[in-house]
Enzyme design. Structure first.
Site, PDB file in Angstrom:
ATOM      1  N   GLY A 137      12.145   6.951 -74.703  1.00 55.86           N
ATOM      2  CA  GLY A 137      11.584   8.134 -74.043  1.00 55.86           C
ATOM      3  C   GLY A 137      12.632   8.917 -73.253  1.00 55.86           C
TER       4      GLY A 137
ATOM      5  CD  GLU B  43      10.851   9.595 -77.852  1.00 53.18           C
ATOM      6  OE1 GLU B  43      10.660   8.721 -76.978  1.00 53.18           O
ATOM      7  OE2 GLU B  43      10.123   9.712 -78.843  1.00 53.18           O
TER       8      GLU B  43
ATOM      9  CB  ALA C 204       8.035   4.467 -72.373  1.00 53.15           C
TER      10      ALA C 204
ATOM     11  CD  GLU D 188      11.629   4.580 -78.912  1.00 50.10           C
ATOM     12  OE1 GLU D 188      12.637   4.486 -79.670  1.00 50.10           O
ATOM     13  OE2 GLU D 188      11.430   5.549 -78.171  1.00 50.10           O
TER      14      GLU D 188
HETATM   15  N1  CAA Z   1      11.181  -0.245 -68.969  1.00 49.77           N
HETATM   16  C1  CAA Z   1      11.053  -1.030 -67.886  1.00 49.77           C
HETATM   17  N2  CAA Z   1      12.094  -1.591 -67.239  1.00 49.77           N
HETATM   18  C2  CAA Z   1      13.326  -1.338 -67.720  1.00 49.77           C
HETATM   19  C3  CAA Z   1      13.533  -0.519 -68.849  1.00 49.77           C
HETATM   20  C4  CAA Z   1      12.393   0.041 -69.477  1.00 49.77           C
HETATM   21  N3  CAA Z   1      12.486   0.867 -70.536  1.00 49.77           N
HETATM   22  N4  CAA Z   1      14.863  -0.468 -69.095  1.00 49.77           N
HETATM   23  C5  CAA Z   1      15.453  -1.208 -68.153  1.00 49.77           C
HETATM   24  N5  CAA Z   1      14.531  -1.740 -67.313  1.00 49.77           N
HETATM   25  C6  CAA Z   1      14.753  -2.606 -66.147  1.00 49.77           C
HETATM   26  C7  CAA Z   1      15.125  -4.023 -66.573  1.00 49.77           C
HETATM   27  O1  CAA Z   1      13.963  -4.778 -66.883  1.00 49.77           O
HETATM   28  C8  CAA Z   1      15.841  -4.494 -65.329  1.00 49.77           C
HETATM   29  O2  CAA Z   1      14.874  -4.843 -64.357  1.00 49.77           O
HETATM   30  P1  CAA Z   1      15.081  -6.198 -63.464  1.00 49.77           P
HETATM   31  O3  CAA Z   1      16.337  -5.937 -62.676  1.00 49.77           O
HETATM   32  O4  CAA Z   1      13.848  -6.241 -62.644  1.00 49.77           O
HETATM   33  O5  CAA Z   1      15.241  -7.302 -64.449  1.00 49.77           O
HETATM   34  C9  CAA Z   1      16.550  -3.246 -64.820  1.00 49.77           C
HETATM   35  O6  CAA Z   1      15.870  -2.150 -65.420  1.00 49.77           O
HETATM   36  C10 CAA Z   1      18.016  -3.198 -65.230  1.00 49.77           C
HETATM   37  O7  CAA Z   1      18.068  -3.347 -66.653  1.00 49.77           O
HETATM   38  P2  CAA Z   1      18.974  -4.466 -67.381  1.00 49.77           P
HETATM   39  O8  CAA Z   1      19.170  -5.650 -66.490  1.00 49.77           O
HETATM   40  O9  CAA Z   1      18.381  -4.690 -68.723  1.00 49.77           O
HETATM   41  O10 CAA Z   1      20.347  -3.658 -67.480  1.00 49.77           O
HETATM   42  P3  CAA Z   1      21.497  -3.876 -68.558  1.00 49.77           P
HETATM   43  O11 CAA Z   1      22.642  -3.051 -68.065  1.00 49.77           O
HETATM   44  O12 CAA Z   1      21.731  -5.314 -68.839  1.00 49.77           O
HETATM   45  O13 CAA Z   1      20.924  -3.219 -69.926  1.00 49.77           O
HETATM   46  C11 CAA Z   1      19.809  -1.498 -71.209  1.00 49.77           C
HETATM   47  C12 CAA Z   1      20.665  -1.846 -69.981  1.00 49.77           C
HETATM   48  C13 CAA Z   1      20.617  -1.766 -72.487  1.00 49.77           C
HETATM   49  C14 CAA Z   1      19.458  -0.032 -71.116  1.00 49.77           C
HETATM   50  C15 CAA Z   1      18.539  -2.393 -71.218  1.00 49.77           C
HETATM   51  O14 CAA Z   1      17.920  -2.298 -69.927  1.00 49.77           O
HETATM   52  C16 CAA Z   1      17.509  -1.978 -72.223  1.00 49.77           C
HETATM   53  O15 CAA Z   1      17.656  -2.258 -73.404  1.00 49.77           O
HETATM   54  N6  CAA Z   1      16.415  -1.311 -71.773  1.00 49.77           N
HETATM   55  C17 CAA Z   1      15.275  -0.985 -72.611  1.00 49.77           C
HETATM   56  C18 CAA Z   1      15.573   0.196 -73.514  1.00 49.77           C
HETATM   57  C19 CAA Z   1      14.390   0.456 -74.413  1.00 49.77           C
HETATM   58  O16 CAA Z   1      13.978  -0.368 -75.192  1.00 49.77           O
HETATM   59  N7  CAA Z   1      13.830   1.676 -74.309  1.00 49.77           N
HETATM   60  C20 CAA Z   1      12.701   2.092 -75.096  1.00 49.77           C
HETATM   61  C21 CAA Z   1      11.437   1.899 -74.315  1.00 49.77           C
HETATM   62  S1  CAA Z   1       9.984   2.213 -75.276  1.00 49.77           S
HETATM   63  C22 CAA Z   1       9.823   3.895 -75.322  1.00 49.77           C
HETATM   64  O17 CAA Z   1      10.578   4.624 -74.721  1.00 49.77           O
HETATM   65  C23 CAA Z   1       8.658   4.373 -76.116  1.00 49.77           C
HETATM   66  C24 CAA Z   1       8.595   5.819 -76.372  1.00 49.77           C
HETATM   67  O18 CAA Z   1       9.270   6.385 -77.189  1.00 49.77           O
HETATM   68  C25 CAA Z   1       7.605   6.583 -75.690  1.00 49.77           C
END
Ligand code: CAA
Length: 258
Positions: free
Chosen positions: A109, A112, A65, A132
């Site tokens: 998500g 999921e 998400a 999460e």
């Molecule tokens: N939401 C919004 N933006 C996201 C994102 C997310 N879930 N995941 C990645 N991005 C964005 C980053 O902010 C980044 O944007 P900028 O270039 O503007 O900074 C871009 O995508 C590239 O990401 P990274 O620079 O972080 O890439 P990386 O290769 O260094 O890392 C990753 C990759 C390990 C996947 C890391 O991006 C990450 O940990 N992402 C978040 C994963 C996460 O926590 N997901 C759960 C979300 S909550 C959820 O899903 C709730 C639910 O169950 C409903």
């Protein structure tokens, strides 16, 4: 709503749906989910479509998400809007088979969404996780329910409570994914599986999907009865007569999807 967030292409009776927000690793905001749900509903209603492949783009299937969009929401905002409840429910109700073709990250998500599909074919570079907990929340699109059903309580607890990612290889060992292939072959493999499914009789395919999903909802007795009644019902179709005649006549069946 931007039209570029989802791409839909057709190859024979197979539809390929691509999440197309690669700059943010296909982070799932309200718009992309609404667009996806609308596209999937349209494909479900399209008589020319027998199976659907859902895939990501760039480095991710979907990294979850959209954290930037969610950060400042209040409880009242998400509760009143039933945050993504409606669209997620409608994705769950797609009756045609949906294969998730997962390369790169399938997190939160994104994991999921892949689990909501009927089965997952993963590239060897796929990474699955429910991180999460690291954000001070829990999975909200079915992770606490579908992950234990897919891989068992111990492994689901491990993944959800630590937030650690698992490799495609581990995910296959856990039973989360059906097949692992090289990243280059992922789409071909998924499209080929979907083409095979789409060449079958659609009523039998849809009934098989429905019966398998029932196994997770009802006691064994009810599930077995439901299966038997659906099995009986298929003797009313053209395609049952055609499938069995074709077998006995040693020729390929000409299914009419009815
Ligand atoms: N939401 C919004 N933006 C996201 C994102 C997310 N879930 N995941 C990645 N991005 C964005 C980053 O902010 C980044 O944007 P900028 O270039 O503007 O900074 C871009 O995508 C590239 O990401 P990274 O620079 O972080 O890439 P990386 O290769 O260094 O890392 C990753 C990759 C390990 C996947 C890391 O991006 C990450 O940990 N992402 C978040 C994963 C996460 O926590 N997901 C759960 C979300 S909550 C959820 O899903 C709730 C639910 O169950 C409903």
């Amino acid at each position: 709503m931007s039209e570029t967030q989802i791409k839909v292409e057709h190859q024979g009776r197979v539809a390929l749906v691509t999440l197309n927000r690669p700059k943010v690793l296909n982070a799932l905001n309200n718009e992309i989910i609404a667009e996806l749900a609308a596209a999937m509903r349209a494909l479900d209603a399209d008589e020319g479509v027998g199976a659907i492949v859902l895939t990501g783009s760039g480095k991710a299937f979907a990294a979850g998400a959209d954290i930037a969009a969610m950060k400042d929401w209040s409880y009242s905002d998400v509760f009143k809007a039933d945050y993504l409840g409606h669209d997620w429910e409608s994705l769950r109700r797609i009756r045609k088979p949906v294969i998730a073709a997962v390369a790169g990250y399938a997190l939160g998500g994104g994991c999921e969404l892949a689990m909501l599909c009927d089965f997952i074919i993963a590239a060897d570079n796929a990474r699955f996780g429910q991180p999460e907990i690291k954000l001070g929340i829990i999975p909200g699109f079915g992770g606490t329910q579908r992950l234990p059903r897919a891989i068992g309580k111990a492994r689901a607890m491990d993944m959800i409570l630590t937030g650690r990612m698992v490799t495609a290889e581990e995910a296959e060992k856990y039973g989360l994914v059906a097949r692992v292939v090289s990243a280059e072959k992922l789409l071909d493999e998924a499209m080929e599986a979907a083409t095979t499914i789409a060449s079958m009789s659609l009523p039998s395919v849809m009934m098989a999907k429905e019966c398998i999903n029932r196994a997770y909802e009802v006691p064994l007795d009810e599930g077995l009865l439901n299966e038997r009644r659906n099995f009986h019902a298929l003797f009313s179709t053209h395609d049952q007569k055609e499938g069995m005649s074709a077998f006995l006549e040693k020729r390929p069946p000409q299914f009419r999807q009815e």
